[in-house]
Scaffold this active site. Structure first.
Site, PDB file in Angstrom:
ATOM      1  N   GLU A 119       0.854  -1.195   0.000  1.00  0.00           N
ATOM      2  CA  GLU A 119       0.000   0.000   0.000  1.00  0.00           C
ATOM      3  C   GLU A 119       0.881   1.233   0.000  1.00  0.00           C
ATOM      4  O   GLU A 119       2.027   1.170   0.451  1.00  0.00           O
ATOM      5  CB  GLU A 119      -0.831   0.056   1.297  1.00  0.00           C
ATOM      6  CG  GLU A 119      -1.970  -0.896   1.329  1.00  0.00           C
ATOM      7  CD  GLU A 119      -2.563  -0.993   2.735  1.00  0.00           C
ATOM      8  OE1 GLU A 119      -2.197  -0.195   3.622  1.00  0.00           O
ATOM      9  OE2 GLU A 119      -3.374  -1.897   2.930  1.00  0.00           O
ATOM     10  N   LYS A 136       2.264   4.547   1.505  1.00  0.00           N
ATOM     11  CA  LYS A 136       2.352   5.082   2.862  1.00  0.00           C
ATOM     12  C   LYS A 136       1.934   6.542   2.798  1.00  0.00           C
ATOM     13  O   LYS A 136       2.666   7.401   2.306  1.00  0.00           O
ATOM     14  CB  LYS A 136       3.775   4.947   3.408  1.00  0.00           C
ATOM     15  CG  LYS A 136       3.879   5.353   4.867  1.00  0.00           C
ATOM     16  CD  LYS A 136       5.229   4.953   5.437  1.00  0.00           C
ATOM     17  CE  LYS A 136       5.325   5.157   6.932  1.00  0.00           C
ATOM     18  NZ  LYS A 136       4.868   6.444   7.430  1.00  0.00           N
ATOM     19  N   TYR A 144      -8.388   7.893   4.404  1.00  0.00           N
ATOM     20  CA  TYR A 144      -8.243   6.602   3.733  1.00  0.00           C
ATOM     21  C   TYR A 144      -8.175   5.510   4.799  1.00  0.00           C
ATOM     22  O   TYR A 144      -7.337   5.578   5.709  1.00  0.00           O
ATOM     23  CB  TYR A 144      -6.964   6.565   2.897  1.00  0.00           C
ATOM     24  CG  TYR A 144      -7.037   7.429   1.672  1.00  0.00           C
ATOM     25  CD1 TYR A 144      -7.638   6.974   0.501  1.00  0.00           C
ATOM     26  CD2 TYR A 144      -6.504   8.719   1.686  1.00  0.00           C
ATOM     27  CE1 TYR A 144      -7.705   7.764  -0.629  1.00  0.00           C
ATOM     28  CE2 TYR A 144      -6.565   9.525   0.551  1.00  0.00           C
ATOM     29  CZ  TYR A 144      -7.168   9.037  -0.588  1.00  0.00           C
ATOM     30  OH  TYR A 144      -7.233   9.831  -1.699  1.00  0.00           O
ATOM     31  N   CYS A 158       7.636  48.900  -7.706  1.00  0.00           N
ATOM     32  CA  CYS A 158       7.354  47.699  -8.475  1.00  0.00           C
ATOM     33  C   CYS A 158       8.531  47.394  -9.399  1.00  0.00           C
ATOM     34  O   CYS A 158       8.951  48.260 -10.172  1.00  0.00           O
ATOM     35  CB  CYS A 158       6.083  47.888  -9.288  1.00  0.00           C
ATOM     36  SG  CYS A 158       5.799  46.531 -10.444  1.00  0.00           S
ATOM     37  N   CYS A 182       6.981  47.881 -13.239  1.00  0.00           N
ATOM     38  CA  CYS A 182       6.522  49.155 -13.796  1.00  0.00           C
ATOM     39  C   CYS A 182       7.040  50.367 -13.037  1.00  0.00           C
ATOM     40  O   CYS A 182       6.824  51.499 -13.454  1.00  0.00           O
ATOM     41  CB  CYS A 182       4.997  49.188 -13.874  1.00  0.00           C
ATOM     42  SG  CYS A 182       4.212  49.352 -12.262  1.00  0.00           S
ATOM     43  N   CYS A 202      -0.043  47.717 -14.754  1.00  0.00           N
ATOM     44  CA  CYS A 202       1.321  47.178 -14.689  1.00  0.00           C
ATOM     45  C   CYS A 202       1.405  45.956 -15.605  1.00  0.00           C
ATOM     46  O   CYS A 202       0.587  45.034 -15.491  1.00  0.00           O
ATOM     47  CB  CYS A 202       1.653  46.793 -13.251  1.00  0.00           C
ATOM     48  SG  CYS A 202       3.180  45.838 -13.115  1.00  0.00           S
TER      49      CYS A 202
HETATM   50  S1  IVH Z   1      -0.481   0.394   8.898  1.00  0.00           S
HETATM   51  C1  IVH Z   1       0.436  -1.397  13.021  1.00  0.00           C
HETATM   52  N1  IVH Z   1      -0.797   1.399   6.474  1.00  0.00           N
HETATM   53  O1  IVH Z   1       2.477   5.259   8.939  1.00  0.00           O
HETATM   54  C2  IVH Z   1       0.592  -0.743  11.724  1.00  0.00           C
HETATM   55  N2  IVH Z   1       0.100   2.768   8.184  1.00  0.00           N
HETATM   56  O2  IVH Z   1       5.018   4.839  10.270  1.00  0.00           O
HETATM   57  C3  IVH Z   1      -0.099   0.545  11.608  1.00  0.00           C
HETATM   58  N3  IVH Z   1       0.603   5.056   7.491  1.00  0.00           N
HETATM   59  O3  IVH Z   1       1.236   5.280  12.213  1.00  0.00           O
HETATM   60  C4  IVH Z   1      -0.032   1.243  10.369  1.00  0.00           C
HETATM   61  N4  IVH Z   1      -0.050   4.823   5.388  1.00  0.00           N
HETATM   62  O4  IVH Z   1       0.016   6.707  10.449  1.00  0.00           O
HETATM   63  C5  IVH Z   1      -0.395   1.611   7.740  1.00  0.00           C
HETATM   64  N5  IVH Z   1      -1.135   2.216   4.292  1.00  0.00           N
HETATM   65  C6  IVH Z   1      -0.735   2.404   5.563  1.00  0.00           C
HETATM   66  C7  IVH Z   1      -0.237   3.641   6.004  1.00  0.00           C
HETATM   67  C8  IVH Z   1       0.180   3.783   7.329  1.00  0.00           C
HETATM   68  C9  IVH Z   1       0.453   5.651   6.302  1.00  0.00           C
HETATM   69  C10 IVH Z   1       1.165   5.695   8.696  1.00  0.00           C
HETATM   70  C11 IVH Z   1       0.414   5.450   9.979  1.00  0.00           C
HETATM   71  C12 IVH Z   1       1.403   4.833  10.909  1.00  0.00           C
HETATM   72  C13 IVH Z   1       2.692   5.284  10.320  1.00  0.00           C
HETATM   73  C14 IVH Z   1       3.804   4.343  10.715  1.00  0.00           C
END
Ligand code: IVH
Length: 701
Positions: free
Chosen positions: A116, A118, A236, A421, A424, A444
């Site tokens: 996924e 991040k 999300y 300016c 101008c 201007c």
């Molecule tokens: S799972 C126990 N999935 O990253 C695992 N976290 O560095 C919990 N985050 O505190 C997190 N995208 O705020 C998960 N697709 C994702 C994420 C994600 C962003 C953030 C989240 C977490 C932090 C950890």
């Protein structure tokens, strides 16, 4: 006798309709009704609830905003700690993690990963509990806090449109969800909202937020729910718990269930059979960074099977079954060579740093914004300094600090903010209480250039072919005008500046073919295409014209509301501040700005000129026909020839309305192949059903 729906029934059906459209808009990104139609639904609901306050429930869409938050936020323990993730910064670390995962599981078991994005925001836990009619409703929203205890930010969470306030029984059933559960996920502030928020902060003399994550965190923790509502946060979902335990057998199923229940799940995810496939995913994900519209800082890889997750367990603060692969930071150190001063459409003078080119996150950065004079002072930056440059959610990089150590000696030259300016030569002015210096000469050349570019922008008049280079040519300037560099053509030959062909927006509509043909590199085809585009823009209508005029605080939405309310430029021009404030969402600040705009003789002259040149200064009236006036249609299934958008366009052009859901008020359901529940509902309610041929017949009267 026909059954007259009770207030309760009307309220219920309106709520369902609004929920449905909010889901289409905020979660699926595919609205089926206009903002105005949405507002109308909301207003009807508000009215009914005002008349029957006893029927207001906390999950009504009207309750997203409002409700005073308590002093500060209450601390609440999490159902299960909100952990963080271990990080991997390169392929080697990632492969080592994969080894550890496989070592922790019996070798006979197949292993599957879910990758996924991040998301770079902050995590939230949303607790749902039993609501009316066997639904689940949002009870509480908690921040991560210290991981064990979070802050109760429910009031603010309610304003996030992609957070469902309730999940209907039917959806719970399809998603195999109980009435009480907890969803965890990430709140992000889209980059566009971040840019807007910072512009506002800077205009108010506040320091801009460093990045969208800080901005999102600050927003979710403000004590002003109205502000939160305006900021357009997004949520999300990526976790689903019940009583602190993962509910479903795999993460893939969890994500599916969340989607089914109406949560927004990030679409850029994939499963991987092994670490090589994970690495392939990462390679594809990193360039996405530039196009998503929200910040990501890496990829999260999770073991798919819940049973395997349990077996792997946790180390201290993080699960063994997941890891965050972090992208390289998008920051770098470089030298401030010079500061240029740019003049914008409103005359605002912005200091722009010219930097020694530096590669940051795959892009060569040569410019960074310094926002305003106060920001220069705050940073204490001098020309020749080495500076830390960050590319945040803002497309424009910014200087975050001055480096001062042995390897990076301080610069010597003070930055002097100009008093006139730079384009101008008019004296710069500053309104009391504001931080920006402005060029107040409305003729201007720099301002006119920006005005024209704004006028031609896609969201305004959408005049194709009227970009930077063409505007510069029309103004008799060289195309590299604002960069302060010497004027040369692409081939390196110097360009001579010539007499401008236009001085105002109105002049665009006076352009002659021969004049265009006299310009550098403009042939017959280009000239004719541009003239046709300019001609076409005359019909854009009042809302776009208002947006194009660049009245302070009047953006796309306000422009539309004003246009719909007043119907013509003439009526709008004559409106008093009180009359303006009668428009939904127009407050005293906006009303004042509009009144001020229409008090300026030059603006009135421009409007008169545009009108006499044939610009449409009235609100959208249906042009093609009115054969379907007053009729409401619902589209379902796939039509043999028309796409859904085309069908919708045709219906609307003929004066009809297209709605997303079938009710007794629907006049026709247009059904194509694989029509689903909407067709069933139409049949149940006795609504007329037609196919594509039937629709075309109706359209032809
Ligand atoms: S799972 C126990 N999935 O990253 C695992 N976290 O560095 C919990 N985050 O505190 C997190 N995208 O705020 C998960 N697709 C994702 C994420 C994600 C962003 C953030 C989240 C977490 C932090 C950890």
């Amino acid at each position: 006798m026909a059954h007259v729906p009770t207030a309760e029934e009307q309220i219920q059906s309106l709520r369902e309709e609004i929920h449905h459209h909010e889901h289409l808009y905020y979660v699926l990104d595919s609205p089926e009704i206009t903002d105005a139609q949405y507002d109308a639904l909301m207003n009807r609901l508000k009215k009914l609830e005002e008349q029957h306050p006893e029927l207001i429930t906390p999950d009504s869409p009207t309750q997203r905003v409002g409700g005073k938050p308590r002093e500060g936020f209450a601390k609440v323990a999490h159902s299960r700690p909100m952990l963080s993730l271990d990080n991997a910064y390169n392929e080697e670390e990632l492969r080592a993690w994969d080894q550890r995962v496989r070592a922790g599981l019996p070798s006979s078991e197949t292993l599957r990963y879910v990758c996924e994005l991040k998301l770079d925001g902050l995590s939230l836990a949303l607790q749902y509990g039993a609501g009316a009619h066997e639904s689940a409703h949002l009870e509480r929203g908690l921040t991560r806090g210290d991981g064990t205890t979070g802050e109760d930010v429910t009031t603010n969470v309610r304003t996030i449109r992609s957070v469902p306030l309730s999940v209907a029984a039917k959806k719970l059933h399809t998603a195999h969800l109980p009435q009480s559960f907890e969803v965890r996920g990430e709140v992000v502030l889209p980059q566009a909202a971040f840019v807007k928020m910072n512009e506002e902060r800077v205009a108010q003399g506040l320091a801009p937020a460093a990045n969208p994550r800080n901005a999102a965190a600050g927003t979710i923790r403000t004590l002003e729910p109205n502000i939160v509502a305006q900021r357009r946060l997004d949520f999300y979902a990526y976790f689903l718990l019940r009583d602190g335990e993962t509910l479903l057998p795999t993460h893939t199923e969890t994500l599916e269930a969340l989607k089914t229940a109406g949560f927004r799940v990030n679409p850029h995810g994939a499963t991987a059979k092994n670490i090589d496939q994970v690495i392939e995913f990462i390679a594809k994900a990193e360039p996405l960074r530039e196009t998503l519209g929200y910040e990501i800082d890496g990829v999260v890889i999770k073991v798919d099977s819940t049973a395997q997750q349990r077996r792997l367990g946790f180390t201290g603060k993080a699960p063994r079954w997941a890891i965050a692969y972090k992208f390289a930071a998008r920051a770098g150190i470089t030298k401030l060579e010079d500061v240029l001063f740019q003049v914008g459409r409103t005359g605002k003078v912005t200091p722009v740093a010219a930097l020694t080119p530096v590669l940051i996150g795959g892009t060569t950065v040569t410019r960074a914004t310094l926002h305003n004079a106060d920001e220069i002072e705050r940073l204490g930056v001098r020309i020749g300094d080495f500076v830390q440059v960050e590319r945040g959610g803002d497309v424009i990089p910014k200087i975050v600090s001055v480096i001062d150590d042995k390897e990076h000696p301080r610069g010597k030259k003070e930055i002097v903010f100009p008093s006139v300016c730079p384009v101008c030569g008019s004296e710069l002015m500053k309104v009391e209480g504001e931080v920006d210096w402005r060029c107040v000469n409305s003729s201007c050349p720099a301002r006119v250039r920006e005005e024209l570019l704004h006028w031609s922008a896609r969201s305004v008049m959408n005049i194709e072919g009227l970009g930077d280079a063409m505007v510069a040519q029309l103004l008799g300037q060289n195309p590299t005008f604002d960069e302060g560099t010497e004027a040369v053509t692409e081939e390196g030959a110097p360009i001579t500046t010539r007499k401008p062909l236009i001085h105002t927006i109105a002049d665009l509509y006076r352009l002659k073919r021969e004049q265009l043909l006299g310009l550098e590199r403009v042939g017959e085809k280009t000239a004719d295409a541009l003239l046709a585009e300019i001609e076409r823009s005359k019909a854009a209508g009042l809302a776009r014209a208002l947006l194009g005029l660049g009245i302070r605080f009047v953006g796309e939405r306000t422009g539309q509301l004003l246009a719909q309310h007043f119907g013509s430029m003439k009526a709008l021009r004559e409106a008093s501040a009180e009359e303006l404030e009668a428009v939904n969402e127009v407050g005293p600040k906006v009303a004042q700005a509009i009144v001020e705009f229409f008090a300026v003789e030059k603006n009135l002259q421009l409007i008169d000129d545009l009108e006499s040149l044939g610009l449409k200064m009235t609100a959208e009236k249906r042009v093609v026909g009115t054969t379907l006036e007053g009729l409401t249609f619902v589209l379902t299934g796939t039509l043999p020839n028309l796409t859904r958008d085309e069908a919708k366009e045709k219906i609307e052009a003929a004066g009809g309305k297209v709605s997303g859901s079938v009710s007794k008020k629907t006049d026709y359901v247009v059904a194509g192949e694989e029509a689903g529940s909407k067709l069933e509902k139409a049949q149940a309610l006795g609504v007329k059903v037609v196919d594509e041929v039937g629709l075309l017949k109706l359209l032809n009267g």
